[in-house]
Scaffold this motif. Structure first.
Motif, PDB file in Angstrom:
ATOM      1  N   THR A 148      77.041 -50.291  28.319  1.00 56.47           N
ATOM      2  CA  THR A 148      77.458 -51.677  28.544  1.00 56.47           C
ATOM      3  C   THR A 148      78.635 -51.748  29.516  1.00 56.47           C
ATOM      4  O   THR A 148      78.622 -52.523  30.473  1.00 56.47           O
ATOM      5  N   LEU A 149      79.667 -50.949  29.255  1.00 55.14           N
ATOM      6  CA  LEU A 149      80.832 -50.961  30.135  1.00 55.14           C
ATOM      7  C   LEU A 149      80.456 -50.570  31.554  1.00 55.14           C
ATOM      8  O   LEU A 149      80.823 -51.241  32.526  1.00 55.14           O
ATOM      9  N   GLY A 150      79.707 -49.487  31.695  1.00 51.74           N
ATOM     10  CA  GLY A 150      79.292 -49.043  33.026  1.00 51.74           C
ATOM     11  C   GLY A 150      78.428 -50.065  33.727  1.00 51.74           C
ATOM     12  O   GLY A 150      78.576 -50.309  34.933  1.00 51.74           O
ATOM     13  N   SER A 151      77.509 -50.685  32.964  1.00 54.49           N
ATOM     14  CA  SER A 151      76.615 -51.675  33.562  1.00 54.49           C
ATOM     15  C   SER A 151      77.379 -52.898  34.041  1.00 54.49           C
ATOM     16  O   SER A 151      77.157 -53.386  35.157  1.00 54.49           O
ATOM     17  N   VAL A 158      79.006 -54.235  42.512  1.00 54.60           N
ATOM     18  CA  VAL A 158      77.899 -54.319  43.467  1.00 54.60           C
ATOM     19  C   VAL A 158      77.716 -55.747  43.943  1.00 54.60           C
ATOM     20  O   VAL A 158      77.537 -56.003  45.153  1.00 54.60           O
ATOM     21  N   LEU A 159      77.765 -56.703  43.023  1.00 50.24           N
ATOM     22  CA  LEU A 159      77.557 -58.104  43.395  1.00 50.24           C
ATOM     23  C   LEU A 159      78.670 -58.604  44.313  1.00 50.24           C
ATOM     24  O   LEU A 159      78.401 -59.231  45.358  1.00 50.24           O
ATOM     25  N   PRO A 305      71.834 -57.180  39.811  1.00 52.59           N
ATOM     26  CA  PRO A 305      73.152 -57.313  39.170  1.00 52.59           C
ATOM     27  C   PRO A 305      73.374 -58.673  38.518  1.00 52.59           C
ATOM     28  O   PRO A 305      73.972 -58.764  37.441  1.00 52.59           O
ATOM     29  N   LEU A 306      72.874 -59.749  39.142  1.00 49.12           N
ATOM     30  CA  LEU A 306      73.029 -61.072  38.537  1.00 49.12           C
ATOM     31  C   LEU A 306      72.296 -61.154  37.204  1.00 49.12           C
ATOM     32  O   LEU A 306      72.801 -61.704  36.225  1.00 49.12           O
ATOM     33  N   THR A 307      71.088 -60.592  37.157  1.00 51.36           N
ATOM     34  CA  THR A 307      70.340 -60.570  35.899  1.00 51.36           C
ATOM     35  C   THR A 307      71.074 -59.749  34.851  1.00 51.36           C
ATOM     36  O   THR A 307      71.161 -60.135  33.677  1.00 51.36           O
ATOM     37  N   GLY A 308      71.617 -58.607  35.280  1.00 51.12           N
ATOM     38  CA  GLY A 308      72.357 -57.766  34.340  1.00 51.12           C
ATOM     39  C   GLY A 308      73.568 -58.459  33.768  1.00 51.12           C
ATOM     40  O   GLY A 308      73.875 -58.336  32.575  1.00 51.12           O
ATOM     41  N   LEU A 309      74.260 -59.225  34.597  1.00 51.42           N
ATOM     42  CA  LEU A 309      75.458 -59.918  34.123  1.00 51.42           C
ATOM     43  C   LEU A 309      75.115 -61.045  33.152  1.00 51.42           C
ATOM     44  O   LEU A 309      75.920 -61.385  32.285  1.00 51.42           O
ATOM     45  N   THR A 310      73.933 -61.639  33.281  1.00 57.01           N
ATOM     46  CA  THR A 310      73.534 -62.657  32.296  1.00 57.01           C
ATOM     47  C   THR A 310      73.310 -62.035  30.926  1.00 57.01           C
ATOM     48  O   THR A 310      73.381 -62.725  29.907  1.00 57.01           O
ATOM     49  N   ASN A 311      73.035 -60.731  30.905  1.00 55.99           N
ATOM     50  CA  ASN A 311      72.831 -60.030  29.629  1.00 55.99           C
ATOM     51  C   ASN A 311      74.108 -59.424  29.082  1.00 55.99           C
ATOM     52  O   ASN A 311      74.105 -58.896  27.967  1.00 55.99           O
ATOM     53  N   ALA A 312      75.193 -59.455  29.870  1.00 60.68           N
ATOM     54  CA  ALA A 312      76.389 -58.689  29.508  1.00 60.68           C
ATOM     55  C   ALA A 312      76.944 -59.106  28.150  1.00 60.68           C
ATOM     56  O   ALA A 312      77.290 -58.257  27.321  1.00 60.68           O
ATOM     57  N   ARG A 313      77.020 -60.400  27.885  1.00 59.74           N
ATOM     58  CA  ARG A 313      77.595 -60.859  26.615  1.00 59.74           C
ATOM     59  C   ARG A 313      76.749 -60.393  25.436  1.00 59.74           C
ATOM     60  O   ARG A 313      77.280 -59.936  24.416  1.00 59.74           O
ATOM     61  N   VAL A 314      75.418 -60.514  25.567  1.00 56.92           N
ATOM     62  CA  VAL A 314      74.542 -60.083  24.478  1.00 56.92           C
ATOM     63  C   VAL A 314      74.695 -58.594  24.223  1.00 56.92           C
ATOM     64  O   VAL A 314      74.813 -58.142  23.078  1.00 56.92           O
TER      65      VAL A 314
END
Length: 473
Positions: A148-151, A158-159, A305-314
């Protein structure tokens, strides 16, 4: 990066101090974590080199016929590729070192804690719930500091770097590339909800299937099935769950493929938009051909990266909840502990005395963890004393038999001597010492027990015989 369902953590609230406790476990690895984050930053910056190299070759080196510049630019691209490969290996080492180290630390801490918990905890808690905390929850917890932290850090860097570079090259095409995002993000969230539902069903069916195997595939369960069960009925019940897991897996695979196809489609549309509008701008002289090619290469780095950040909180909340489940065990009460200044029982003569002993099984909150109990056990917390004002003494060398009806408290009486439970009132003494004033290893080391239901560990017979004393010959 698959979309997640934010509804899964909508009502989740972390306890105060959780983050501080997580950092306490991560502190021994802080230097490696810093190195990990630096490697992510460097890799993100290096990934910008190839598109910029191509732009420089197309716009300057080729038109000028500068072969030396071409060699230098090609060398820069190769060096950046080699450096990126080295950084990827370094990131993996850091991630593995922190992740596996954290898993080991948490498991050791949990194992040590569970060993100190009283027998009452094990009578109320399914074995599967205990092993799940030491396996699934520990792995889920460590992902907070690795995956999670790395992602999150990687996606942010990257974004930001990609959008900043694109905007510096041509801000209008950068805005154009972002217009198609809503057509992907909104359906992706719906796919995430469906995937979450399918995953829940699949885990439920897996749990039911594993429970059936665990209960049937041991000596007692297998004998019961052979004597009284119907093999065809058992097979049908198992097949139902196995087929449900299969169907859920197929649905999950198809939805996952649809998501990644959609992600690729959005990237293709974005690239096509860049090439189409950008070509007009090249023809009109607004930008160069090299800038167009560089933007087309960079735009593909924006969507994932944008998709990944939408998942970050979950992802973060899920990992932190796993930490809280681990801390729940670490914070469990330990009612059977040594008193300050406890002494060793040495050269015991073996005189045992019960002095006005009264005993009542402790309430669940004193011995168990509510979230780990499979279900409430009727009568587990009786509203009565099991033993009332019991007094007797056993002299050294004397043989005493305790006789009574089933449930009269014979096993309970014996379990008080090695302090598997503590008396509610009165005292138990050995050689005149209150057993609560003795160290637990010395007390239990002086007591021999022949269990009513023998249990063998999966080691050699010799190791089983030497379990109490590994140095015995």
């Amino acid at each position: 990066m698959m979309p997640r369902d934010t509804d899964a953590v909508r009502d989740v609230h972390l306890q105060d101090g959780t983050a501080k406790r997580v950092w306490a476990f991560a502190r021994p690895y802080r230097s490696i974590i810093i190195l990990f984050l630096v490697a992510i930053l460097a890799a993100a910056l290096l990934a910008l080199v190839p598109p910029l190299v191509v732009r420089e070759i197309l716009d300057n080196a080729i038109p000028q016929g500068d072969r030396r510049l071409i060699v230098w630019l090609a060398t820069a691209a190769v060096v950046s590729a080699l450096a990126d490969a080295a950084l990827q290996i370094l990131q993996r080492w850091c991630s593995a070192r922190v992740g596996e180290g954290l898993i080991a630390d948490l498991r050791i801490a949990l194992y040590a804690k569970v060993q100190r918990l009283p027998v009452g905890f094990f009578t109320r808690t399914p074995t599967g719930a205990i092993t799940s905390r030491l396996s699934n929850d520990v792995v889920g917890a460590q992902s907070a500091l690795t995956s999670t932290l790395g992602s999150v850090v990687s996606n942010v860097i990257v974004l930001v770097t990609t959008l900043a570079t694109m905007a510096a090259l041509e801000w209008r095409l950068t805005l154009l590339s972002l217009i198609v995002l809503p057509t992907f993000i909104i359906p992706a969230r719906r796919v995430g909800r469906r995937l979450q539902d399918i995953s829940r069903r699949q885990m439920q069916h897996n749990a039911t299937m594993n429970t059936q195997m665990t209960e049937r595939f041991n000596v007692a369960g297998a004998m019961l099935v052979k004597l009284f069960g119907d093999e065809r009925r058992e097979l049908n019940a198992f097949s139902t769950q196995a087929n449900a897991v299969r169907d859920a897996g197929i649905s999950s695979a198809m939805l996952g493929r649809v998501f990644f196809v959609a992600l690729g489609l959005v990237g293709a549309i974005g690239t096509a938009a860049i090439y189409g509008i950008g070509a007009w701008m090249v023809v009109s002289g607004s930008i160069t051909a090299g800038t167009l090619v560089a933007l087309a290469a960079l735009v593909t780095r924006v969507y994932q990266p944008l998709t990944g950040l939408t998942n970050a909180r979950v992802d973060l909340m899920t990992s932190m909840v796993s930490f809280e489940r681990v801390f729940e065990v670490l914070d469990a009460p330990e009612p059977i502990t040594e008193r300050p200044g406890a002494i060793d029982l040495t050269n015991s003569a073996g005189e045992i005395a019960f002095n006005s002993v009264t005993f009542r099984y402790p309430a669940a909150e004193e011995h168990a963890i509510s979230s780990m109990e499979q279900r409430s056990i009727p009568g587990a917390d009786p509203d009565r004393n099991i033993l009332s004002d019991v007094s007797f003494s056993i002299l050294p060398g004397e043989t005493v038999a305790v006789v009574g009806a089933s449930g009269a408290g014979k096993s309970t009486l014996v379990s008080l001597i090695p302090r598997l439970y503590d008396v509610t009132a009165g005292s138990v003494t050995i050689d005149g010492h209150d057993i609560r004033n003795l160290t637990l290893p010395s007390l239990r080391g002086a007591i021999g027990v022949v269990a009513q239901d023998p249990h063998l560990f999966h080691v050699s017979i010799a190791d089983n015989l030497r379990f109490a004393d590994p140095d015995a010959t």
